[in-house]
Scaffold this active site. Structure first.
Site, short mmCIF file in Angstrom:
data_model
loop_
_atom_site.label_atom_id
_atom_site.label_comp_id
_atom_site.label_asym_id
_atom_site.label_seq_id
_atom_site.Cartn_x
_atom_site.Cartn_y
_atom_site.Cartn_z
N HIS A 142 -4.45 6.18 -1.26
CA HIS A 142 -4.99 6.19 0.10
C HIS A 142 -3.91 6.44 1.14
O HIS A 142 -4.24 6.69 2.31
CB HIS A 142 -5.68 4.85 0.38
CG HIS A 142 -7.06 4.97 0.96
ND1 HIS A 142 -7.76 6.16 1.06
CD2 HIS A 142 -7.88 4.03 1.50
CE1 HIS A 142 -8.93 5.94 1.62
NE2 HIS A 142 -9.03 4.66 1.91
N TYR A 177 0.80 -1.22 0.00
CA TYR A 177 0.00 0.00 0.00
C TYR A 177 0.85 1.29 0.00
O TYR A 177 0.29 2.38 -0.10
CB TYR A 177 -0.91 0.03 1.24
CG TYR A 177 -1.90 -1.09 1.30
CD1 TYR A 177 -2.95 -1.18 0.38
CD2 TYR A 177 -1.81 -2.07 2.28
CE1 TYR A 177 -3.88 -2.21 0.44
CE2 TYR A 177 -2.73 -3.11 2.35
CZ TYR A 177 -3.76 -3.17 1.43
OH TYR A 177 -4.68 -4.20 1.49
N ASN A 182 -9.90 2.21 7.84
CA ASN A 182 -11.25 2.35 8.39
C ASN A 182 -11.31 2.37 9.90
O ASN A 182 -12.35 2.73 10.47
CB ASN A 182 -12.15 1.23 7.85
CG ASN A 182 -12.36 1.33 6.36
OD1 ASN A 182 -11.84 2.22 5.69
ND2 ASN A 182 -13.15 0.41 5.81
N TYR A 196 -5.26 -0.17 9.75
CA TYR A 196 -5.90 -0.03 8.44
C TYR A 196 -6.85 1.17 8.51
O TYR A 196 -7.35 1.55 9.57
CB TYR A 196 -6.60 -1.30 7.97
CG TYR A 196 -5.60 -2.37 7.58
CD1 TYR A 196 -5.01 -2.39 6.32
CD2 TYR A 196 -5.19 -3.33 8.52
CE1 TYR A 196 -4.05 -3.34 5.98
CE2 TYR A 196 -4.24 -4.28 8.19
CZ TYR A 196 -3.66 -4.28 6.92
OH TYR A 196 -2.71 -5.20 6.60
#
Length: 198
Positions: free
Chosen positions: A30, A25, A77, A75
Protein backbone atom coordinates in the site's frame (compact mmCIF):
# COMPACT_ATOMS: atom_id res chain seq x y z
CA UNK A 1 -15.38 26.07 -9.64
CA UNK A 2 -13.65 24.83 -6.51
CA UNK A 3 -10.17 25.95 -7.52
CA UNK A 4 -9.47 29.18 -9.41
CA UNK A 5 -6.13 29.26 -11.18
CA UNK A 6 -3.46 31.50 -9.70
CA UNK A 7 -1.20 33.10 -12.27
CA UNK A 8 2.53 32.68 -11.65
CA UNK A 9 1.85 30.40 -8.69
CA UNK A 10 4.99 29.55 -6.78
CA UNK A 11 4.04 25.87 -7.12
CA UNK A 12 3.19 24.57 -10.59
CA UNK A 13 2.60 20.92 -9.74
CA UNK A 14 1.62 18.93 -6.67
CA UNK A 15 3.03 15.41 -6.76
CA UNK A 16 1.35 13.14 -4.23
CA UNK A 17 2.44 9.68 -3.17
CA UNK A 18 -0.20 7.62 -1.38
CA UNK A 19 0.57 5.44 1.63
CA UNK A 20 0.32 5.03 5.38
CA UNK A 21 2.61 6.76 7.91
CA UNK A 22 4.70 4.81 10.40
CA UNK A 23 7.60 2.40 10.22
CA UNK A 24 5.46 -0.73 10.25
CA UNK A 25 3.94 0.26 6.90
CA UNK A 26 7.13 1.46 5.19
CA UNK A 27 7.72 -1.57 2.99
CA UNK A 28 4.13 -2.65 2.40
CA UNK A 29 2.33 -2.85 -0.94
CA UNK A 30 0.00 0.00 0.00
CA UNK A 31 3.01 2.31 0.35
CA UNK A 32 4.16 2.10 -3.26
CA UNK A 33 3.22 5.77 -3.67
CA UNK A 34 5.38 6.82 -0.71
CA UNK A 35 8.24 4.72 -2.10
CA UNK A 36 7.93 6.53 -5.44
CA UNK A 37 7.95 9.99 -3.82
CA UNK A 38 11.04 9.00 -1.84
CA UNK A 39 12.72 8.08 -5.14
CA UNK A 40 11.68 11.43 -6.66
CA UNK A 41 13.04 13.16 -3.58
CA UNK A 42 16.40 11.42 -3.93
CA UNK A 43 16.66 11.98 -7.70
CA UNK A 44 15.91 15.70 -7.59
CA UNK A 45 17.35 16.59 -4.18
CA UNK A 46 14.02 17.61 -2.69
CA UNK A 47 13.77 16.94 1.03
CA UNK A 48 10.27 15.82 2.01
CA UNK A 49 10.38 16.60 5.72
CA UNK A 50 8.20 19.66 6.35
CA UNK A 51 4.91 18.98 8.15
CA UNK A 52 2.10 20.92 6.51
CA UNK A 53 -1.56 20.16 5.77
CA UNK A 54 -1.36 16.83 7.65
CA UNK A 55 1.38 15.74 5.27
CA UNK A 56 5.14 15.56 4.86
CA UNK A 57 6.03 18.01 2.10
CA UNK A 58 9.01 19.42 0.27
CA UNK A 59 9.28 21.75 -2.68
CA UNK A 60 11.90 21.95 -5.39
CA UNK A 61 12.45 21.95 -9.11
CA UNK A 62 11.87 19.13 -11.59
CA UNK A 63 12.92 19.93 -15.15
CA UNK A 64 12.60 23.64 -14.46
CA UNK A 65 9.13 23.40 -12.91
CA UNK A 66 8.47 24.19 -9.25
CA UNK A 67 6.88 21.13 -7.65
CA UNK A 68 5.60 20.27 -4.20
CA UNK A 69 6.13 16.65 -3.20
CA UNK A 70 3.64 15.32 -0.67
CA UNK A 71 3.18 12.23 1.49
CA UNK A 72 -0.17 12.57 3.33
CA UNK A 73 0.05 11.48 6.96
CA UNK A 74 -3.71 11.01 7.38
CA UNK A 75 -3.60 7.28 6.57
CA UNK A 76 -4.61 6.08 3.14
CA UNK A 77 -8.39 6.40 3.35
CA UNK A 78 -8.24 10.12 4.17
CA UNK A 79 -5.51 11.14 1.70
CA UNK A 80 -7.76 13.75 0.11
CA UNK A 81 -7.74 15.88 3.27
CA UNK A 82 -4.10 16.86 2.73
CA UNK A 83 -4.39 17.15 -1.05
CA UNK A 84 -7.40 19.49 -1.04
CA UNK A 85 -5.73 21.85 1.45
CA UNK A 86 -2.62 22.21 -0.70
CA UNK A 87 -4.70 22.64 -3.86
CA UNK A 88 -6.70 25.44 -2.27
CA UNK A 89 -3.62 27.20 -0.93
CA UNK A 90 -1.80 27.18 -4.27
CA UNK A 91 -4.99 27.42 -6.35
CA UNK A 92 -4.09 24.35 -8.37
CA UNK A 93 -6.34 22.60 -10.87
CA UNK A 94 -6.71 18.79 -10.72
CA UNK A 95 -4.64 18.59 -13.91
CA UNK A 96 -1.72 20.05 -11.94
CA UNK A 97 -1.81 17.23 -9.39
CA UNK A 98 0.01 13.97 -10.19
CA UNK A 99 -0.89 11.05 -7.92
CA UNK A 100 1.35 8.01 -7.47
CA UNK A 101 -0.45 4.99 -6.06
CA UNK A 102 -0.49 1.22 -5.71
CA UNK A 103 -2.68 -0.96 -7.95
CA UNK A 104 -3.54 -4.56 -7.10
CA UNK A 105 -4.74 -5.30 -10.63
CA UNK A 106 -1.21 -4.87 -11.98
CA UNK A 107 1.73 -7.18 -11.36
CA UNK A 108 4.84 -5.81 -9.60
CA UNK A 109 7.05 -4.11 -12.14
CA UNK A 110 4.12 -2.91 -14.24
CA UNK A 111 3.35 0.81 -14.36
CA UNK A 112 0.38 2.56 -15.97
CA UNK A 113 -0.21 6.26 -16.54
CA UNK A 114 -3.75 7.64 -16.74
CA UNK A 115 -4.81 11.23 -17.41
CA UNK A 116 -8.01 10.88 -15.36
CA UNK A 117 -10.60 8.34 -14.29
CA UNK A 118 -12.37 6.62 -11.42
CA UNK A 119 -10.68 5.55 -8.22
CA UNK A 120 -10.58 1.91 -9.38
CA UNK A 121 -11.34 0.79 -5.83
CA UNK A 122 -8.25 2.48 -4.39
CA UNK A 123 -9.49 4.26 -1.27
CA UNK A 124 -6.83 6.96 -1.17
CA UNK A 125 -7.68 7.95 -4.72
CA UNK A 126 -11.37 7.80 -3.80
CA UNK A 127 -10.81 10.27 -0.96
CA UNK A 128 -9.02 12.70 -3.28
CA UNK A 129 -11.74 12.52 -5.94
CA UNK A 130 -14.57 12.90 -3.42
CA UNK A 131 -13.09 15.82 -1.48
CA UNK A 132 -11.86 17.69 -4.55
CA UNK A 133 -15.00 17.03 -6.59
CA UNK A 134 -13.13 15.94 -9.71
CA UNK A 135 -11.64 12.81 -11.25
CA UNK A 136 -9.39 14.77 -13.64
CA UNK A 137 -6.21 13.86 -11.79
CA UNK A 138 -3.29 12.42 -13.77
CA UNK A 139 -2.02 9.36 -11.97
CA UNK A 140 0.75 6.80 -12.12
CA UNK A 141 -0.33 3.34 -11.01
CA UNK A 142 2.33 1.02 -9.64
CA UNK A 143 1.55 -2.68 -9.74
CA UNK A 144 1.74 -4.50 -6.40
CA UNK A 145 0.16 -7.81 -7.44
CA UNK A 146 -3.24 -9.35 -6.88
CA UNK A 147 -4.34 -11.36 -3.86
CA UNK A 148 -2.83 -14.87 -3.86
CA UNK A 149 -6.32 -16.40 -3.67
CA UNK A 150 -9.90 -15.02 -3.58
CA UNK A 151 -10.45 -15.68 0.13
CA UNK A 152 -7.40 -13.67 1.16
CA UNK A 153 -8.41 -10.48 3.01
CA UNK A 154 -7.64 -7.47 0.82
CA UNK A 155 -6.55 -5.34 3.78
CA UNK A 156 -4.08 -8.02 4.85
CA UNK A 157 -2.74 -8.27 1.31
CA UNK A 158 -2.10 -4.56 0.71
CA UNK A 159 -0.52 -4.23 4.15
CA UNK A 160 1.85 -7.14 3.52
CA UNK A 161 5.49 -6.70 2.53
CA UNK A 162 6.85 -7.37 -0.94
CA UNK A 163 8.99 -10.45 -1.47
CA UNK A 164 12.61 -9.69 -2.38
CA UNK A 165 11.91 -10.35 -6.06
CA UNK A 166 8.70 -8.31 -6.05
CA UNK A 167 10.51 -5.37 -4.45
CA UNK A 168 13.17 -5.52 -7.15
CA UNK A 169 10.40 -5.37 -9.76
CA UNK A 170 8.67 -2.50 -7.96
CA UNK A 171 11.92 -0.54 -7.78
CA UNK A 172 12.27 -0.87 -11.54
CA UNK A 173 8.74 0.49 -12.03
CA UNK A 174 9.42 3.31 -9.55
CA UNK A 175 12.51 4.30 -11.52
CA UNK A 176 10.32 4.59 -14.61
CA UNK A 177 7.72 6.55 -12.62
CA UNK A 178 10.36 9.09 -11.61
CA UNK A 179 11.30 9.60 -15.26
CA UNK A 180 7.60 9.76 -16.23
CA UNK A 181 6.92 12.56 -13.74
CA UNK A 182 9.75 14.58 -15.27
CA UNK A 183 8.03 14.31 -18.66
CA UNK A 184 4.53 14.96 -17.31
CA UNK A 185 5.48 18.30 -15.71
CA UNK A 186 6.71 19.34 -19.17
CA UNK A 187 3.28 18.56 -20.66
CA UNK A 188 4.64 15.40 -22.29
CA UNK A 189 2.18 12.93 -20.79
CA UNK A 190 1.62 11.18 -24.10
CA UNK A 191 5.35 10.62 -24.45
CA UNK A 192 5.51 9.28 -20.89
CA UNK A 193 2.59 6.92 -21.58
CA UNK A 194 4.15 5.62 -24.78
CA UNK A 195 7.52 5.15 -23.14
CA UNK A 196 6.63 3.71 -19.76
CA UNK A 197 3.03 2.41 -19.60
CA UNK A 198 2.80 -1.33 -20.21
Amino acid sequence: MLFSRRKNSSIEFLIVGLGNPGRKYEKTRHNAGFIAVDALSAKHGIRVDRVKWNALTGDGTINGHRCLLMKPQTYMNNSGEAVVQAMRFYKLQPEQVIVLLDDITLEPGVMRIRRKGSDGGQKGMRSIIQLCGSDQFPRIKLGVGKKPHPDYELADWVLSDFSANERKQLDSAVENAVDAVALMVEDKTDEAMNKFSR
